[in-house]
Scaffold this motif. Structure first.
Motif, mmCIF file in Angstrom:
data_model
loop_
_atom_site.group_PDB
_atom_site.id
_atom_site.type_symbol
_atom_site.label_atom_id
_atom_site.label_comp_id
_atom_site.label_asym_id
_atom_site.label_seq_id
_atom_site.Cartn_x
_atom_site.Cartn_y
_atom_site.Cartn_z
ATOM 1 N N ALA A 1 -2.261 -3.522 8.349
ATOM 2 C CA ALA A 1 -1.840 -2.565 7.316
ATOM 3 C C ALA A 1 -0.756 -1.644 7.867
ATOM 4 N N ARG A 2 0.211 -1.317 7.032
ATOM 5 C CA ARG A 2 1.279 -0.395 7.423
ATOM 6 C C ARG A 2 1.393 0.786 6.460
ATOM 7 N N THR A 3 0.681 0.727 5.339
ATOM 8 C CA THR A 3 0.648 1.825 4.378
ATOM 9 C C THR A 3 -0.807 2.115 4.031
ATOM 10 N N VAL A 4 -1.170 3.395 4.039
ATOM 11 C CA VAL A 4 -2.535 3.809 3.742
ATOM 12 C C VAL A 4 -2.487 4.892 2.668
ATOM 13 N N ILE A 5 -3.341 4.746 1.650
ATOM 14 C CA ILE A 5 -3.439 5.745 0.587
ATOM 15 C C ILE A 5 -4.880 6.219 0.525
ATOM 16 N N ASP A 6 -5.062 7.529 0.520
ATOM 17 C CA ASP A 6 -6.394 8.139 0.470
ATOM 18 C C ASP A 6 -6.445 9.067 -0.735
ATOM 19 N N ILE A 7 -7.348 8.769 -1.678
ATOM 20 C CA ILE A 7 -7.546 9.627 -2.841
ATOM 21 C C ILE A 7 -8.884 10.325 -2.658
ATOM 22 N N GLY A 8 -8.835 11.614 -2.404
ATOM 23 C CA GLY A 8 -10.053 12.385 -2.192
ATOM 24 C C GLY A 8 -10.437 13.165 -3.431
ATOM 25 N N ALA A 9 -11.457 13.987 -3.317
ATOM 26 C CA ALA A 9 -11.950 14.769 -4.450
ATOM 27 C C ALA A 9 -10.966 15.862 -4.853
ATOM 28 N N GLU A 10 -10.198 16.377 -3.896
ATOM 29 C CA GLU A 10 -9.296 17.491 -4.189
ATOM 30 C C GLU A 10 -7.813 17.160 -4.051
ATOM 31 N N GLU A 11 -7.483 16.090 -3.344
ATOM 32 C CA GLU A 11 -6.071 15.762 -3.140
ATOM 33 C C GLU A 11 -5.923 14.299 -2.759
ATOM 34 N N GLY A 12 -4.690 13.832 -2.831
ATOM 35 C CA GLY A 12 -4.367 12.477 -2.410
ATOM 36 C C GLY A 12 -3.290 12.535 -1.358
ATOM 37 N N ARG A 13 -3.230 11.506 -0.525
ATOM 38 C CA ARG A 13 -2.218 11.455 0.530
ATOM 39 C C ARG A 13 -1.899 10.000 0.840
ATOM 40 N N ALA A 14 -0.723 9.784 1.377
ATOM 41 C CA ALA A 14 -0.307 8.441 1.774
ATOM 42 C C ALA A 14 0.385 8.536 3.124
ATOM 43 N N ALA A 15 0.248 7.481 3.921
ATOM 44 C CA ALA A 15 0.878 7.466 5.244
ATOM 45 C C ALA A 15 1.442 6.092 5.546
ATOM 46 N N LYS A 16 2.538 6.093 6.248
ATOM 47 C CA LYS A 16 3.114 4.877 6.809
ATOM 48 C C LYS A 16 2.675 4.863 8.263
ATOM 49 N N ILE A 17 2.106 3.720 8.720
ATOM 50 C CA ILE A 17 1.598 3.648 10.092
ATOM 51 C C ILE A 17 2.248 2.499 10.844
ATOM 52 N N ASP A 18 2.247 2.597 12.171
ATOM 53 C CA ASP A 18 2.799 1.538 13.000
ATOM 54 C C ASP A 18 1.710 0.552 13.424
ATOM 55 N N GLU A 19 2.065 -0.392 14.278
ATOM 56 C CA GLU A 19 1.123 -1.453 14.677
ATOM 57 C C GLU A 19 -0.035 -0.965 15.541
ATOM 58 N N GLN A 20 0.019 0.273 16.039
ATOM 59 C CA GLN A 20 -1.107 0.850 16.797
ATOM 60 C C GLN A 20 -1.937 1.815 15.927
ATOM 61 N N GLY A 21 -1.566 1.976 14.654
ATOM 62 C CA GLY A 21 -2.283 2.890 13.778
ATOM 63 C C GLY A 21 -1.827 4.336 13.885
ATOM 64 N N ASN A 22 -0.669 4.549 14.487
ATOM 65 C CA ASN A 22 -0.111 5.891 14.582
ATOM 66 C C ASN A 22 0.681 6.215 13.333
ATOM 67 N N VAL A 23 0.633 7.457 12.887
ATOM 68 C CA VAL A 23 1.342 7.879 11.689
ATOM 69 C C VAL A 23 2.839 7.975 11.983
ATOM 70 N N VAL A 24 3.636 7.294 11.160
ATOM 71 C CA VAL A 24 5.089 7.336 11.264
ATOM 72 C C VAL A 24 5.648 8.357 10.275
ATOM 73 N N ASP A 25 5.051 8.393 9.070
ATOM 74 C CA ASP A 25 5.478 9.316 8.032
ATOM 75 C C ASP A 25 4.312 9.491 7.054
ATOM 76 N N PHE A 26 4.271 10.615 6.354
ATOM 77 C CA PHE A 26 3.207 10.822 5.373
ATOM 78 C C PHE A 26 3.665 11.783 4.275
ATOM 79 N N ALA A 27 2.953 11.707 3.162
ATOM 80 C CA ALA A 27 3.224 12.606 2.024
ATOM 81 C C ALA A 27 1.901 12.964 1.380
#
Length: 120
Positions: A94-120
């Protein structure tokens, strides 16, 4: 080493117990109004699920809106880093992760080690 991870959110609290990078126990419950109580109870339930005593857990790390609620924690991890590492654990390609929580949502672009490259 036996470690625990607790995600104490606004609606739900989850805990996992890891031994040598293998999940051996887990729990999920409604957070309610007392985040510390929810974090403690989720840890207790996850330890029971794993078949170990809660005192056998050597390190505890927390995340989520209630990450400061558990005084016994050894450290905390940001929500963005936790979701990236969790997604990489289960889905290493996976290289894109989306998390929809009870109060907010967020998305992140990750590299091959699972490190965050960018997020919103």
């Amino acid at each position: 080493m036996i470690t625990a991870g607790i995600d104490c959110g606004a609606k739900n609290t989850q805990a996992i117990i890891l031994q040598e990078s293998q999940i051996i126990g887990k729990a999920m419950l409604a957070t309610g109004f007392e985040q510390e109580k929810a974090a403690e109870e989720s840890l207790t339930q996850a330890a029971q699920d794993s078949g170990i005593a809660k005192d056998d857990v050597q390190k505890i790390f927390t995340t989520g809106s209630g990450r400061n609620a558990l005084e016994a924690a050894d450290g905390e991890v940001s929500d963005i880093k936790a979701m990236a590492k969790g997604a990489h654990f289960f889905f290493p390609n996976a290289r894109t992760v989306i998390d929809i929580g009870a109060e907010e949502g967020r998305a992140a672009k990750i590299d091959e080690q699972g490190n965050v490259v960018d997020f919103a």
